[in-house]
Design a protein around this motif. Structure first.
Motif, PDB file in Angstrom:
ATOM      1  N   SER A 119      12.857  63.578  46.223  1.00  0.00           N
ATOM      2  CA  SER A 119      12.918  64.127  44.868  1.00  0.00           C
ATOM      3  C   SER A 119      12.413  63.118  43.843  1.00  0.00           C
ATOM      4  CB  SER A 119      14.342  64.562  44.524  1.00  0.00           C
ATOM      5  OG  SER A 119      15.231  63.461  44.564  1.00  0.00           O
ATOM      6  N   LEU A 120      12.705  61.833  44.059  1.00  0.00           N
ATOM      7  CA  LEU A 120      12.212  60.799  43.151  1.00  0.00           C
ATOM      8  C   LEU A 120      10.689  60.700  43.200  1.00  0.00           C
ATOM      9  CD1 LEU A 120      14.825  57.923  43.628  1.00  0.00           C
ATOM     10  CD2 LEU A 120      14.522  59.413  41.647  1.00  0.00           C
ATOM     11  N   SER A 139      14.875  67.679  35.911  1.00  0.00           N
ATOM     12  CA  SER A 139      15.934  66.678  36.027  1.00  0.00           C
ATOM     13  C   SER A 139      15.876  66.058  37.428  1.00  0.00           C
ATOM     14  CB  SER A 139      17.307  67.322  35.810  1.00  0.00           C
ATOM     15  OG  SER A 139      18.335  66.497  36.303  1.00  0.00           O
ATOM     16  N   PRO A 140      15.730  64.721  37.536  1.00  0.00           N
ATOM     17  CA  PRO A 140      15.707  64.076  38.862  1.00  0.00           C
ATOM     18  C   PRO A 140      16.970  64.356  39.668  1.00  0.00           C
ATOM     19  CG  PRO A 140      14.923  62.553  37.187  1.00  0.00           C
ATOM     20  CD  PRO A 140      15.465  63.757  36.457  1.00  0.00           C
ATOM     21  N   GLN A 168      16.835  69.524  46.660  1.00  0.00           N
ATOM     22  CA  GLN A 168      16.173  69.051  47.879  1.00  0.00           C
ATOM     23  C   GLN A 168      17.174  68.913  49.014  1.00  0.00           C
ATOM     24  OE1 GLN A 168      13.144  68.902  48.486  1.00  0.00           O
ATOM     25  NE2 GLN A 168      12.784  67.501  50.187  1.00  0.00           N
ATOM     26  N   TRP A 169      18.372  68.376  48.706  1.00  0.00           N
ATOM     27  CA  TRP A 169      19.396  68.248  49.744  1.00  0.00           C
ATOM     28  C   TRP A 169      19.832  69.623  50.245  1.00  0.00           C
ATOM     29  CZ3 TRP A 169      24.352  69.880  50.580  1.00  0.00           C
ATOM     30  CH2 TRP A 169      25.035  69.276  51.660  1.00  0.00           C
ATOM     31  N   MET A 181       7.386  62.782  56.301  1.00  0.00           N
ATOM     32  CA  MET A 181       6.761  63.393  55.129  1.00  0.00           C
ATOM     33  C   MET A 181       6.877  62.493  53.891  1.00  0.00           C
ATOM     34  SD  MET A 181       5.314  66.110  56.144  1.00  0.00           S
ATOM     35  CE  MET A 181       5.049  65.267  57.725  1.00  0.00           C
ATOM     36  N   LEU A 182       7.905  61.627  53.862  1.00  0.00           N
ATOM     37  CA  LEU A 182       8.032  60.697  52.743  1.00  0.00           C
ATOM     38  C   LEU A 182       6.841  59.747  52.688  1.00  0.00           C
ATOM     39  CD1 LEU A 182      11.814  59.679  52.721  1.00  0.00           C
ATOM     40  CD2 LEU A 182      10.634  61.279  51.219  1.00  0.00           C
ATOM     41  N   ALA A 183       6.408  59.295  53.857  1.00  0.00           N
ATOM     42  CA  ALA A 183       5.235  58.421  53.904  1.00  0.00           C
ATOM     43  C   ALA A 183       4.008  59.144  53.357  1.00  0.00           C
ATOM     44  CB  ALA A 183       4.985  57.964  55.342  1.00  0.00           C
TER      45      ALA A 183
END
Length: 197
Positions: A47-48, A71-72, A79-80, A117-119
């Protein structure tokens, strides 16, 4: 071999031989607390990264994405919830069709694939700053890669032989879940919640 080396080796194996990587991952004795903490961690980081990528320019997004990314904290919660729902669906729908995968293993699969996927999100973020059109292509490639890896890992998790049927099941489940969640969100929050973002 250190943990970082093991993660790197498994990531490489996931891209080269996903079915074998799924077997290696499921054989790991990862504590359930680490799996649940991992789900929270990847949700927050994802999310960030998404918030950084869009910045303050939310005008080009659809109403739901604008509402979520405004809103973060809200983005992290959504996302969670999305990832938690994915875990439940991967487990329950697979079991409904004769699969034998456990809930903790479904959780492990979702956390691992989201970590990969974060990468890709980091690469996409860099591309957004350097070449915005390339970022869109990376996003499409990443989505296709995620769907394919989820198909292979779900098939291995539940012991299904036909990856085509698993892919069809994932697509239909995703569409049904999206329709239900979209309708529920509008009913609970009201359409004005999206119009005012």
């Amino acid at each position: 071999m250190t943990l970082s080396h093991r993660i790197g080796a498994l990531a490489q194996l996931t891209l080269q031989e996903p079915r074998q990587a799924a077997r290696v991952l499921l054989a790991e004795d990862v504590p359930i607390r680490a799996r649940t903490a991992g789900l929270l961690l990847v949700a927050v980081v994802s999310s960030l990264l998404a918030s950084l990528q869009v910045g303050s320019d939310l005008g080009g997004l659809d109403p739901f994405s604008r509402f979520m990314l405004a809103s973060p904290f809200r983005a992290a919660v959504f996302q969670w919830l999305f990832l938690a729902l994915t875990v439940v669906l991967v487990h329950r729908v697979g079991r409904a069709f004769g699969g034998h995968g456990s809930f903790p293993d479904a959780l492990l699969v979702v956390v691992w694939l989201q970590l990969l996927m974060l990468a890709l999100q980091v690469v996409q973020l860099v591309a957004t700053l350097i070449a915005p059109p390339l970022a869109g292509i990376i996003g499409l490639v990443g989505f296709a890669l995620f769907v394919w890896l989820m198909t292979v890992f779900t098939a291995e998790l539940h012991g299904f032989r036909s990856r085509g049927k698993v892919l069809l099941g994932l697509v239909l489940t995703g569409l049904a879940a999206g329709l239900i969640l979209g309708t529920a969100t509008v009913l609970i929050l009201g359409p004005e919640a999206f119009a005012d973002v």
